[in-house]
Enzyme design. Structure first.
Site, PDB file in Angstrom:
ATOM      1  N   SER A 124       0.835  -1.202   0.000  1.00 57.97           N
ATOM      2  CA  SER A 124       0.000   0.000   0.000  1.00 57.97           C
ATOM      3  C   SER A 124       0.864   1.243   0.000  1.00 57.97           C
ATOM      4  O   SER A 124       1.993   1.235   0.511  1.00 57.97           O
ATOM      5  CB  SER A 124      -0.866  -0.026   1.272  1.00 57.97           C
ATOM      6  OG  SER A 124      -1.456   1.220   1.499  1.00 57.97           O
ATOM      7  N   THR A 126       0.502   3.380   1.959  1.00 60.01           N
ATOM      8  CA  THR A 126       0.684   3.677   3.385  1.00 60.01           C
ATOM      9  C   THR A 126       2.135   3.476   3.814  1.00 60.01           C
ATOM     10  O   THR A 126       2.578   4.090   4.782  1.00 60.01           O
ATOM     11  CB  THR A 126      -0.296   2.825   4.233  1.00 60.01           C
ATOM     12  OG1 THR A 126      -0.336   3.343   5.550  1.00 60.01           O
ATOM     13  CG2 THR A 126       0.089   1.372   4.276  1.00 60.01           C
ATOM     14  N   TYR A 147      -1.794  -0.924  10.975  1.00 57.41           N
ATOM     15  CA  TYR A 147      -2.045  -1.479   9.630  1.00 57.41           C
ATOM     16  C   TYR A 147      -0.852  -1.200   8.717  1.00 57.41           C
ATOM     17  O   TYR A 147      -0.333  -2.086   8.039  1.00 57.41           O
ATOM     18  CB  TYR A 147      -3.332  -0.880   9.037  1.00 57.41           C
ATOM     19  CG  TYR A 147      -3.459  -1.135   7.545  1.00 57.41           C
ATOM     20  CD1 TYR A 147      -3.744  -2.399   7.069  1.00 57.41           C
ATOM     21  CD2 TYR A 147      -3.258  -0.106   6.619  1.00 57.41           C
ATOM     22  CE1 TYR A 147      -3.837  -2.650   5.694  1.00 57.41           C
ATOM     23  CE2 TYR A 147      -3.355  -0.332   5.255  1.00 57.41           C
ATOM     24  CZ  TYR A 147      -3.639  -1.614   4.797  1.00 57.41           C
ATOM     25  OH  TYR A 147      -3.724  -1.851   3.447  1.00 57.41           O
ATOM     26  N   LYS A 151       2.220  -3.716   6.705  1.00 58.88           N
ATOM     27  CA  LYS A 151       2.656  -3.719   5.294  1.00 58.88           C
ATOM     28  C   LYS A 151       4.172  -3.513   5.207  1.00 58.88           C
ATOM     29  O   LYS A 151       4.855  -4.202   4.433  1.00 58.88           O
ATOM     30  CB  LYS A 151       1.930  -2.632   4.493  1.00 58.88           C
ATOM     31  CG  LYS A 151       0.425  -2.874   4.341  1.00 58.88           C
ATOM     32  CD  LYS A 151       0.104  -4.144   3.578  1.00 58.88           C
ATOM     33  CE  LYS A 151      -1.387  -4.363   3.412  1.00 58.88           C
ATOM     34  NZ  LYS A 151      -1.719  -5.698   2.902  1.00 58.88           N
ATOM     35  N   PHE A 176      -2.350   2.695  -4.572  1.00 57.80           N
ATOM     36  CA  PHE A 176      -2.823   3.989  -4.085  1.00 57.80           C
ATOM     37  C   PHE A 176      -4.302   3.810  -3.693  1.00 57.80           C
ATOM     38  O   PHE A 176      -4.600   2.942  -2.893  1.00 57.80           O
ATOM     39  CB  PHE A 176      -2.432   5.105  -5.072  1.00 57.80           C
ATOM     40  CG  PHE A 176      -0.980   5.456  -4.820  1.00 57.80           C
ATOM     41  CD1 PHE A 176       0.038   4.555  -5.157  1.00 57.80           C
ATOM     42  CD2 PHE A 176      -0.626   6.592  -4.130  1.00 57.80           C
ATOM     43  CE1 PHE A 176       1.374   4.796  -4.813  1.00 57.80           C
ATOM     44  CE2 PHE A 176       0.703   6.854  -3.797  1.00 57.80           C
ATOM     45  CZ  PHE A 176       1.699   5.956  -4.135  1.00 57.80           C
TER      46      PHE A 176
HETATM   47  P1  NAD Z   1     -11.020  -7.016   1.383  1.00 53.79           P
HETATM   48  O1  NAD Z   1     -11.206  -6.992   2.863  1.00 53.79           O
HETATM   49  O2  NAD Z   1     -12.185  -6.742   0.521  1.00 53.79           O
HETATM   50  O3  NAD Z   1     -10.400  -8.432   0.933  1.00 53.79           O
HETATM   51  C1  NAD Z   1      -9.532  -9.175   1.769  1.00 53.79           C
HETATM   52  C2  NAD Z   1     -10.060 -10.611   1.798  1.00 53.79           C
HETATM   53  O4  NAD Z   1      -9.178 -11.390   2.619  1.00 53.79           O
HETATM   54  C3  NAD Z   1     -11.467 -10.720   2.412  1.00 53.79           C
HETATM   55  O5  NAD Z   1     -12.293 -11.441   1.554  1.00 53.79           O
HETATM   56  C4  NAD Z   1     -11.232 -11.440   3.743  1.00 53.79           C
HETATM   57  O6  NAD Z   1     -12.331 -12.250   4.099  1.00 53.79           O
HETATM   58  C5  NAD Z   1      -9.967 -12.243   3.447  1.00 53.79           C
HETATM   59  N1  NAD Z   1      -9.167 -12.554   4.643  1.00 53.79           N
HETATM   60  C6  NAD Z   1      -8.750 -11.697   5.626  1.00 53.79           C
HETATM   61  N2  NAD Z   1      -8.044 -12.352   6.543  1.00 53.79           N
HETATM   62  C7  NAD Z   1      -7.988 -13.662   6.150  1.00 53.79           C
HETATM   63  C8  NAD Z   1      -7.400 -14.834   6.692  1.00 53.79           C
HETATM   64  N3  NAD Z   1      -6.737 -14.800   7.855  1.00 53.79           N
HETATM   65  N4  NAD Z   1      -7.547 -15.998   6.028  1.00 53.79           N
HETATM   66  C9  NAD Z   1      -8.236 -16.051   4.848  1.00 53.79           C
HETATM   67  N5  NAD Z   1      -8.821 -14.964   4.288  1.00 53.79           N
HETATM   68  C10 NAD Z   1      -8.696 -13.791   4.928  1.00 53.79           C
HETATM   69  O7  NAD Z   1      -9.815  -6.017   1.056  1.00 53.79           O
HETATM   70  P2  NAD Z   1      -9.325  -5.446  -0.344  1.00 53.79           P
HETATM   71  O8  NAD Z   1      -9.714  -4.033  -0.416  1.00 53.79           O
HETATM   72  O9  NAD Z   1      -9.689  -6.357  -1.431  1.00 53.79           O
HETATM   73  O10 NAD Z   1      -7.751  -5.478  -0.096  1.00 53.79           O
HETATM   74  C11 NAD Z   1      -6.951  -6.578  -0.485  1.00 53.79           C
HETATM   75  C12 NAD Z   1      -5.521  -6.341  -0.027  1.00 53.79           C
HETATM   76  O11 NAD Z   1      -5.062  -5.119  -0.579  1.00 53.79           O
HETATM   77  C13 NAD Z   1      -5.356  -6.228   1.486  1.00 53.79           C
HETATM   78  O12 NAD Z   1      -4.149  -6.859   1.852  1.00 53.79           O
HETATM   79  C14 NAD Z   1      -5.256  -4.736   1.701  1.00 53.79           C
HETATM   80  O13 NAD Z   1      -4.514  -4.405   2.863  1.00 53.79           O
HETATM   81  C15 NAD Z   1      -4.538  -4.287   0.453  1.00 53.79           C
HETATM   82  N6  NAD Z   1      -4.798  -2.891   0.116  1.00 53.79           N
HETATM   83  C16 NAD Z   1      -6.095  -2.467  -0.040  1.00 53.79           C
HETATM   84  C17 NAD Z   1      -6.353  -1.137  -0.313  1.00 53.79           C
HETATM   85  C18 NAD Z   1      -7.777  -0.636  -0.465  1.00 53.79           C
HETATM   86  O14 NAD Z   1      -7.995   0.545  -0.409  1.00 53.79           O
HETATM   87  N7  NAD Z   1      -8.765  -1.488  -0.675  1.00 53.79           N
HETATM   88  C19 NAD Z   1      -5.288  -0.229  -0.459  1.00 53.79           C
HETATM   89  C20 NAD Z   1      -3.981  -0.703  -0.319  1.00 53.79           C
HETATM   90  C21 NAD Z   1      -3.746  -2.036  -0.031  1.00 53.79           C
HETATM   91  C1  UD1 Z   2      -7.177   5.274   3.648  1.00 55.79           C
HETATM   92  C2  UD1 Z   2      -6.164   4.762   4.636  1.00 55.79           C
HETATM   93  C3  UD1 Z   2      -4.978   4.197   3.882  1.00 55.79           C
HETATM   94  C4  UD1 Z   2      -5.443   3.112   2.911  1.00 55.79           C
HETATM   95  C5  UD1 Z   2      -6.472   3.717   1.958  1.00 55.79           C
HETATM   96  C6  UD1 Z   2      -7.011   2.690   1.025  1.00 55.79           C
HETATM   97  C7  UD1 Z   2      -6.527   6.270   6.562  1.00 55.79           C
HETATM   98  C8  UD1 Z   2      -5.928   7.346   7.418  1.00 55.79           C
HETATM   99  N1  UD1 Z   2      -5.770   5.861   5.513  1.00 55.79           N
HETATM  100  O1  UD1 Z   2      -6.522   6.257   2.898  1.00 55.79           O
HETATM  101  O2  UD1 Z   2      -4.043   3.637   4.787  1.00 55.79           O
HETATM  102  O3  UD1 Z   2      -4.343   2.610   2.165  1.00 55.79           O
HETATM  103  O4  UD1 Z   2      -7.557   4.241   2.755  1.00 55.79           O
HETATM  104  O5  UD1 Z   2      -7.832   3.263   0.059  1.00 55.79           O
HETATM  105  O6  UD1 Z   2      -7.604   5.785   6.825  1.00 55.79           O
HETATM  106  N2  UD1 Z   2     -12.734  11.650   3.258  1.00 55.79           N
HETATM  107  C9  UD1 Z   2     -13.767  12.513   3.570  1.00 55.79           C
HETATM  108  N3  UD1 Z   2     -14.931  11.992   4.065  1.00 55.79           N
HETATM  109  C10 UD1 Z   2     -15.121  10.649   4.252  1.00 55.79           C
HETATM  110  C11 UD1 Z   2     -14.067   9.766   3.916  1.00 55.79           C
HETATM  111  C12 UD1 Z   2     -12.872  10.302   3.432  1.00 55.79           C
HETATM  112  O7  UD1 Z   2     -13.629  13.723   3.428  1.00 55.79           O
HETATM  113  O8  UD1 Z   2     -16.201  10.256   4.722  1.00 55.79           O
HETATM  114  C13 UD1 Z   2     -11.493  12.192   2.672  1.00 55.79           C
HETATM  115  C14 UD1 Z   2     -10.232  11.894   3.450  1.00 55.79           C
HETATM  116  O9  UD1 Z   2      -9.985  12.885   4.425  1.00 55.79           O
HETATM  117  C15 UD1 Z   2      -9.173  11.864   2.341  1.00 55.79           C
HETATM  118  C16 UD1 Z   2      -9.947  11.339   1.126  1.00 55.79           C
HETATM  119  O10 UD1 Z   2     -11.327  11.580   1.414  1.00 55.79           O
HETATM  120  O11 UD1 Z   2      -8.732  13.166   2.061  1.00 55.79           O
HETATM  121  C17 UD1 Z   2      -9.743   9.865   0.869  1.00 55.79           C
HETATM  122  O12 UD1 Z   2     -10.016   9.139   2.072  1.00 55.79           O
HETATM  123  P1  UD1 Z   2     -10.064   7.548   2.112  1.00 55.79           P
HETATM  124  O13 UD1 Z   2     -10.926   7.042   1.020  1.00 55.79           O
HETATM  125  O14 UD1 Z   2     -10.393   7.148   3.517  1.00 55.79           O
HETATM  126  O15 UD1 Z   2      -8.579   7.116   1.742  1.00 55.79           O
HETATM  127  P2  UD1 Z   2      -7.173   7.554   2.399  1.00 55.79           P
HETATM  128  O16 UD1 Z   2      -7.356   8.453   3.551  1.00 55.79           O
HETATM  129  O17 UD1 Z   2      -6.305   8.017   1.306  1.00 55.79           O
END
Ligand code: NAD
Ligand code: UD1
Length: 337
Positions: A124, A126, A147, A151, A176
């Protein structure tokens, strides 16, 4: 390839499964449905026209993971499984460290025992900590919450394993802000409870589940005072995984790190207005205090992924909103139970 997709029922995993099957790969899913529903798999089978083998267990269970690798022939792993809510990770740090590190430990152990050498890992933005503007992959990593540390740590663990096992190939993909949904409107993001993230929250306002959007601060040093992020369509992100998988088959060095972003930033108000265009009317919002821990601006330099993976995000913010709205309208309460 026969690809094991951990977390394949989740948001990003499900979209990646569709593309893997379309590209001719075979898919095996493992998911404990901690943050997803089994009905996702029915939708995936309808979309792909394939039967998808699913193993429903917690990946921290080493014996079950070992058994899976004994039962199924696996060529490569894409590891999405993990917990991902930043606020929750501050409340439940032990659960986050145990789950996110534990799933990686079991998977990599089983891979080593069964001679599986390719892993694509969900990292991420992050990991850039407070320094997320025009981020390049060589920037030092850090984190501001448990979290994020999971990562940073998983990236380090995989690097150390690669040093000790030079035949392994790892892709560390730093996402992102993934948003949007598959163009069919049958799969998409289905947050449980009140959404933490911007686009799912706006979508629930649009469909009438929430009264108004709270905009977290309008006094940032940005174009319009609201936070700017690099939103990437989940199908562009999914395509990045296929590109990374291909790259792993020819890579000389054991570890590759790539940002998956567009390189463009969009403010909260710009995203709200794009969603209003998709819906066809204005949506209510109020400006409230900043959210603790938010950075002002986050966007990728995606040049390394563009050059080395031959991959580029092509969908616009309007595409992301139109697709999210199609999914949300067709599934106002998400996937069926
Ligand atoms: P998600 O929660 O929709 O998908 C994760 C899946 O993993 C879920 O279906 C959950 O049931 C499964 N899971 C969790 N723990 C488990 C375990 N111990 N054993 C088996 N299954 C398990 O999340 P996502 O948005 O699809 O994200 C996928 C990956 O990408 C995650 O590692 C997340 O940290 C990373 N990521 C997501 C975002 C985002 O914004 N969505 C951003 C950056 C990184
Ligand atoms: C968040 C996580 C980040 C993760 C990412 C995944 C935090 C602090 N960071 O990032 O670690 O990788 O999600 O997508 O939670 N916002 C509003 N109102 C809302 C929700 C969000 O104004 O109800 C704003 C936030 O302040 C930010 C932007 O929208 O400026 C995006 O927010 P969000 O979707 O939560 O993502 P990140 O903060 O970038």
């Amino acid at each position: 390839m026969r690809v094991l997709v951990s977390g394949g029922a989740g948001y990003i995993g499900s979209h990646t499964v569709v593309q893997l099957v379309a590209a001719g790969h075979q898919v095996v899913i493992v998911d404990n449905f901690a943050n997803s529903k089994p009905s996702v798999v029915n939708r995936l089978e309808a979309l792909t026209g394939e039967h998808l083998p699913v193993h429903a267990f917690d990946l921290r269970d080493r014996d079950k993971t070992e058994h899976l690798f004994t039962q199924e022939h696996i060529d490569a792993v894409i590891h999405f499984a993990g917990l991902k809510a930043v606020g929750e990770s501050v409340e439940l740090p032990l659960e986050y460290y145990e789950n996110n590190l534990g799933t990686t430990f079991s998977l990599v152990r089983a891979m080593q025992r069964h001679g599986v050498d390719k892993l694509v890992f969900s990292s991420s933005a992050t990991v850039y900590g407070l320094d997320q503007e025009a981020a390049t992959e060589d920037r030092p990593t850090s984190a501001t919450n448990p979290y994020g540390w999971t990562k940073v740590m998983q990236e380090q663990i995989l690097r150390d394993i690669a040093v000790a096992n030079p035949s392994m190939r790892f892709a560390l993909l730093r996402y992102f802000n993934p948003v949007g949904a598959h163009a069919s409107g049958t799969i998409g993001e289905d947050p449980q409870g009140i959404p933490n993230n911007l686009v799912p929250y706006i979508a629930q306002v649009a469909v009438g589940r929430r009264e108004y959007l709270s905009v977290y601060g309008d006094d940032y040093p940005t174009r319009d005072g609201t936070g700017e992020r690099d939103y990437i369509h989940v199908d562009d992100l999914a395509a990045g995984h296929l590109a990374a998988l291909t790259r792993l088959t020819t890579m000389d060095e054991p570890v590759g790190v790539w940002n998956l972003g567009t390189g463009q930033s969009t403010s909260v108000l710009e995203m709200l207005h794009a969603f209003e265009r998709a819906v066809g009317h204005e949506l209510p919002h109020r400006i409230v205090d900043r959210r603790v821990g938010d950075v002002a601006v986050s966007y990728a330099d995606p040049g390394k992924a563009n050059a080395e993976l031959g991959w580029r995000a092509s969908r616009t913010v309007d595409d992301m909103c139109v697709d999210t709205w199609r999914w949300q309208q067709a599934n106002p309460h998400g996937f069926p139970d």
